[in-house]
Design a protein around this motif. Structure first.
Motif, short mmCIF file in Angstrom:
data_model
loop_
_atom_site.label_atom_id
_atom_site.label_comp_id
_atom_site.label_asym_id
_atom_site.label_seq_id
_atom_site.Cartn_x
_atom_site.Cartn_y
_atom_site.Cartn_z
N PRO A 161 3.51 -7.48 -2.44
CA PRO A 161 2.63 -6.40 -3.80
C PRO A 161 4.26 -5.80 -4.28
CG PRO A 161 4.25 -5.84 -1.08
CD PRO A 161 3.75 -6.87 -0.88
N SER A 162 3.38 -5.02 -5.41
CA SER A 162 4.32 -5.49 -6.79
C SER A 162 5.11 -3.75 -6.54
CB SER A 162 3.35 -4.91 -7.58
OG SER A 162 3.04 -4.37 -8.09
N ALA A 163 6.23 -3.83 -7.21
CA ALA A 163 7.01 -2.30 -7.27
C ALA A 163 5.98 -1.61 -7.83
CB ALA A 163 8.43 -2.33 -7.67
N GLY A 190 1.66 14.85 -1.29
CA GLY A 190 -0.07 14.02 -0.90
C GLY A 190 -0.21 14.47 -1.90
N SER A 232 7.66 -8.18 2.18
CA SER A 232 8.25 -7.09 0.54
C SER A 232 7.71 -5.69 1.02
CB SER A 232 7.98 -7.56 -0.55
OG SER A 232 7.68 -7.12 -1.21
N ASP A 278 6.78 -2.89 -1.40
CA ASP A 278 6.94 -1.85 -2.33
C ASP A 278 7.73 -2.15 -3.50
OD1 ASP A 278 4.99 0.55 -2.12
OD2 ASP A 278 6.09 2.24 -1.91
N GLY A 279 7.55 -3.79 -3.58
CA GLY A 279 8.23 -4.73 -4.03
C GLY A 279 9.05 -4.90 -4.08
N PHE A 318 -2.54 19.75 9.23
CA PHE A 318 -0.95 21.70 8.75
C PHE A 318 -1.84 22.97 8.48
CE2 PHE A 318 0.32 17.80 6.13
CZ PHE A 318 1.77 17.75 6.93
N THR A 354 -1.74 24.71 5.34
CA THR A 354 -2.50 24.53 4.28
C THR A 354 -4.28 23.90 5.17
OG1 THR A 354 -1.98 21.73 4.23
CG2 THR A 354 -0.53 23.21 2.81
N GLN A 402 -4.60 21.02 5.67
CA GLN A 402 -5.20 19.39 5.48
C GLN A 402 -4.11 18.47 6.64
OE1 GLN A 402 -1.50 18.95 2.34
NE2 GLN A 402 -2.84 17.60 1.54
N ARG A 407 -0.59 -7.86 5.93
CA ARG A 407 -0.24 -6.50 4.87
C ARG A 407 -0.71 -4.95 5.87
NH1 ARG A 407 -1.32 -8.10 -0.66
NH2 ARG A 407 -0.50 -5.63 -1.94
N ASP A 440 2.94 8.64 4.95
CA ASP A 440 3.13 9.43 5.55
C ASP A 440 2.52 10.62 6.09
OD1 ASP A 440 3.40 10.76 3.73
OD2 ASP A 440 5.32 10.67 2.58
N ILE A 473 2.75 13.77 5.17
CA ILE A 473 1.63 14.20 4.05
C ILE A 473 0.62 14.04 3.06
CG2 ILE A 473 2.59 15.21 2.26
CD1 ILE A 473 4.99 15.91 3.33
N GLY A 474 1.22 12.71 3.35
CA GLY A 474 -0.34 11.83 3.33
C GLY A 474 -0.07 11.35 1.41
N ASN A 475 1.24 10.95 1.00
CA ASN A 475 1.52 10.52 -0.18
C ASN A 475 0.93 8.81 -0.46
OD1 ASN A 475 2.83 12.74 -1.29
ND2 ASN A 475 4.24 12.58 0.18
N PRO A 476 0.89 8.71 -1.94
CA PRO A 476 0.38 6.86 -1.73
C PRO A 476 1.09 6.04 -0.41
CG PRO A 476 1.18 8.22 -3.75
CD PRO A 476 1.38 9.76 -3.40
N ASN A 505 3.06 -0.09 1.11
CA ASN A 505 2.51 -1.10 1.15
C ASN A 505 3.11 -2.03 1.45
OD1 ASN A 505 0.47 -3.11 0.45
ND2 ASN A 505 -0.36 -2.42 -1.60
N THR A 506 3.43 -2.72 2.21
CA THR A 506 3.94 -4.20 2.63
C THR A 506 3.25 -5.35 2.98
OG1 THR A 506 4.46 -2.20 3.96
CG2 THR A 506 5.73 -4.30 5.26
N ALA A 507 4.17 -5.76 2.56
CA ALA A 507 3.24 -7.35 3.28
C ALA A 507 4.46 -8.77 3.49
CB ALA A 507 2.47 -8.06 2.04
#
Lengths: 423, 400
Positions: free
Chosen positions: A39-41, A373, B65, B67-68, B341, B344, B346, B375, B380, B382-385, B388-390
């Protein structure tokens, strides 16, 4: 020649050939994969949790050490609680950005008839710890409380720059009698310092034993160290060398606490976290030269949002070169302003009135959803789910600017919002 | 959910009661997962009345890796496990397993069990043994698996490797040459308080494991576990449960907290369809968490994984007469908190999804060389983006 042909045919037909070819292909695939399938940063201008540029290798190592402590999750065995709000620094300040409503803090107190504010320490004030270890009761807000406020965890990025602004600069921005007649006053919050506070000569300015607060929604903390130490105790229930006693819980009575020997955290770890926060970069701007964004900035100035959210501050001298005499753009004056009745929670700290709030830095506004979120929750308690709604709650000294925002054309309003989202 | 667990318990007992016909063992029926601990080469190769020492070890490389950001390449010797087996008498057998993880970083006694086999349908077991929850926990030896990392659901909802001290019974009923039913039911000390308020910052059942539980229960209330499974010629389907009080609700005989329980239900399967092997398990857990911390520490969790294994090549290869090259795919998912939650409304996310693709080379059946590409997408609460781990892993595992 015939020998070579026979050898080749023999080898080609053998399992060795198949094996070696397969293995070679597999190894090639894996080597390529290492580069291509990782994955890219995310782009640096989309993230908050990076160090400020210009740190020395030793400072960078210290920053990373503090990062680890900032992310440490405290368990019961580590001394969590016995009453608490959350289990780590990072669980409130997710990715160092703004927090989420489910991890709100609640503070309370009582306004006395003489106008002084009682934080109700004998009832566990001023902060509620609504969570507790299993088998141990959480706190409740006492009926005696006349004021209570709900506070969202703020972003922690760029705080080192704000910490390096001399008191004299903050005082120079005050206009308590509104001499310039713009309807905006701005006052400093004087705070009684904790025992461990060490004023820096030429930087901190004392006033009858009190000092100017600049951190927290009410500017209730003078230094980052104070903010970090209080957060460890009041938010996580972790005692430190600076505040070595467990929180008082009136539901149980005095002399109770968790099973871990106090203090649960050394001064060096607290200072390590303070250093980490001090050396986080300021939130990055995005598309700042876009024509609409530049036009939006002009409108921001024209309707005098910049009267409180002043764009530029300059740090004083700092032992960290990356923070030394730097111009930066937080969009705050670090002063208290009356925000009107709608934002009055009848709760206060220091010399602030109950309707006064410290100007929130606008930097990072456009990145809020990355830590909330993929939604947004603005204002001190997260009640506003968009920038427009947040502006609509601006009363008091901000009334004139809010009214002018409401009177903007659709196009100008869009440009202003685009500018704010670029911060 | 109590009804759900009750149904599973009843089904477990019912299968045992219904399976009355006593038939001779047959090689046409798949070997049950609960007998996997005895399906190890060092045992299979010895005489009936004897003692044997064996084991397995596994190691691998890691290049990940997130998130890079990569820590680069590293190597690890994950496990070096030693088995001791003794056939004390015709119907009494002893098995133990001593595990060394990452060198001597972690040493644990994973198994020390004594089985008294009155007849195949009734075997008394006592000591430290693998709890019969799911299929993986009882059949987790690395040489048997074609992917280097263990499944998330099998290690983070079902806390494999999950050993407990206690006793109980198991057995197998052969209904026909192609059908058998197994059962197992045990009483053990059970999981402890670390399930919540741990250093994971979420409800994490594996943190309820404690070496101290091999000496004494933390609350004096036993935990119950059981599994029943059906074996066909090339398939096995199992239902299992675990239930127990995990917190130290009384101190010096005085009750200081409510009794808080943890319950896990699991469904597992393995089947061979032509050359394709399909295997996996799903687990659902309910944890009694104090109400004031339930948003941080989830009350319900679930997860599942599925492995697809297909042989690309079988036959002579190099110096090996029965070599096999497999390709394998795994999909897995775990949701650590299924609640919402309060503020909210959510959905609380706190979940991980993973996809693994790889090859395995088995020069002999008890030794495997594995190459995996993993991969992960971690979201988390809260649902943040997603983070990404690979990673690429190459490893080996072998019985000895």
């Amino acid at each position: 020649m015939k020998i070579f042909t026979n050898l080749f045919n023999e080898f080609r037909l053998s399992n060795k050939f198949l094996f070696i070819i397969s293995l070679s292909l597999l190894i090639s695939f894996l080597i390529i994969s290492c580069e291509e399938f990782m994955p890219s940063a995310p782009s640096s201008d989309e993230v908050l949790n990076e160090p400020i540029e210009g740190l020395t290798p030793a400072q960078l190592a210290a920053h990373l050490q503090g990062d680890g402590e900032f992310g440490k999750i405290f368990s019961k065995a580590d001394g969590l609680g016995p009453i608490f709000v959350n289990t780590s620094c990072e669980n409130c300040h997710i990715a160092d950005g703004k927090g989420h409503p489910f991890i709100q803090l609640q503070r309370f107190g009582k306004m006395n008839p003489d106008g002084t504010f009682d934080p109700l320490l004998e009832y566990g004030g001023r902060q509620l710890q609504q969570r507790s270890l299993s088998g141990y009761p959480p706190e409740v807000i006492p009926v005696e409380a006349t004021g209570k406020t709900t506070l969202m965890p703020p972003s922690v990025t760029g705080l080192g720059l704000l910490a390096a602004v001399p008191d004299a600069t903050i005082l120079s921005l005050t206009d308590p009698d509104d001499i310039n007649g713009d309807g905006i006053s701005g006052a400093q919050n004087y705070i009684s310092p904790p025992d461990y506070f060490e004023p820096v000569p030429g930087f901190h300015i004392e006033n009858n034993g009190k000092y100017i607060g600049r951190f927290g929604r009410k500017a209730g903390a003078i230094t980052l160290l104070q903010q970090v130490t209080q957060a460890y105790l009041n938010d996580i229930g972790i005692t430190t060398d600076f505040l070595p006693d467990d929180l008082f819980n009136p539901v149980v009575g005095p002399g109770t606490g968790d099973e871990v020997t106090d203090p649960e955290l050394s001064a060096s770890i607290v200072k390590s976290v303070e250093f980490y926060i001090r050396t986080l970069k300021q939130p990055p701007r995005r598309n700042e030269n876009d024509a609409d964004i530049l036009a939006g900035k002009l409108i921001f100035d024209q309707i005098n949002c910049s009267g409180c959210h002043i764009p530029t501050l300059v740090t004083g001298t700092s032992e960290i070169e990356a923070l030394n005499q730097k111009e930066f753009y937080p969009y705050t004056d670090l002063l208290l302003h009356d925000m009107g009745s709608e934002l009055d929670d009848y709760y206060t700290e220091g010399t602030a009135t109950t309707s006064e709030w410290r100007t929130t830095p606008l930097w990072g506004l456009g990145l809020a959803s990355n830590s909330q979120g993929e939604r947004t929750f603005f204002l001190h308690d997260g009640r506003a789910e968009s920038i427009e709604v947040a502006i609509s709650f601006h009363g008091g000294e901000a009334s004139q600017s809010r009214n002018e925002f409401n009177n903007l054309s659709e196009s100008d309003r869009a440009k202003l919002l685009k500018f704010l989202e670029s911060l | 959910m109590k009804i759900f667990f009750t149904v599973i318990m009843i089904v477990t007992i019912s299968f045992s009661m219904l399976a009355q016909d006593e038939k001779q063992d047959s090689m046409e029926v798949k070997i049950p997962s609960q007998d996997a601990v005895y399906e190890r080469p060092f045992i299979l190769s010895i005489n009936k009345l004897s003692t044997a020492v064996g084991g397995y070890f596994e190691g691998n490389s890691n290049y990940f890796s997130e998130d890079g950001v990569s820590e680069g390449l590293s190597f690890e010797l994950r496990r070096f496990n030693i088995f001791f087996y003794s056939s004390i008498g015709p119907a009494i057998r002893f098995l133990s397993e001593l595990e060394f993880e990452h060198g001597t970083e972690e040493i644990s006694l994973e198994t020390a069990q004594l089985d008294f086999q009155f007849f195949p349908e009734f075997v008394l077991r006592g000591g430290i043994f693998l709890v019969p929850i799911g299929m993986f926990n009882q059949n987790h030896d690395s040489p048997k698996w074609d992917i280097i990392d263990r499944p998330f659901v099998s290690t983070q909802i079902i806390p494999s490797t999950f050993s407990e001290v206690g006793f109980g019974a198991n057995g197998r009923f052969l209904l026909s040459n192609t059908l058998s039913i197994t059962y197992a039911g045990y009483i053990t000390n059970g999981l402890g308080e670390g399930i919540i308020l741990n250093s994971e910052g979420r409800t994490f059942i594996p943190d309820g494991k404690s070496e101290e539980a091999f000496a004494e229960d933390n609350n004096g209330l036993p935990s119950y576990s059981g599994r029943t499974a059906v074996q066909l010629t090339d398939a096995e389907f199992g239902l299992s449960f675990y239930h127990g009080v995990y917190n130290s609700y009384r101190v010096e005989g005085v009750e200081v907290d409510d009794k808080r329980s943890v319950s896990i239900a699991a469904f597992d399967y393995s089947a061979k369809i032509f050359e394709l092997t399909l295997q996996g398990e799903a687990a659902y857990s309910i944890i009694d968490v104090p109400e004031n911390i339930s948003e941080i520490y989830g009350e319900k969790q679930w997860g599942a994984f599925v492995d697809l294994i297909y042989p690309l090549y079988k036959g002579n290869l190099f110096l090996f007469n029965d070599a096999v090259i497999n390709t394998v795919v795994r999909f897995e998912y775990v949701d650590f908190n299924t609640s919402t939650f309060k503020v909210t409304g959510q959905k609380i996310r706190d979940e991980i999804t993973a996809l693994v693709f790889g090859f395995s080379f088995r020069p002999v059946s008890n030794t495997v060389i594995k190459a995996n590409y993993r991969r992960h997408w971690t979201v988390d609460a809260i649902g943040n983006p997603a983070i990404n781990t690979a990673g690429i892993q190459i490893g080996f595992a072998s019985y000895f």
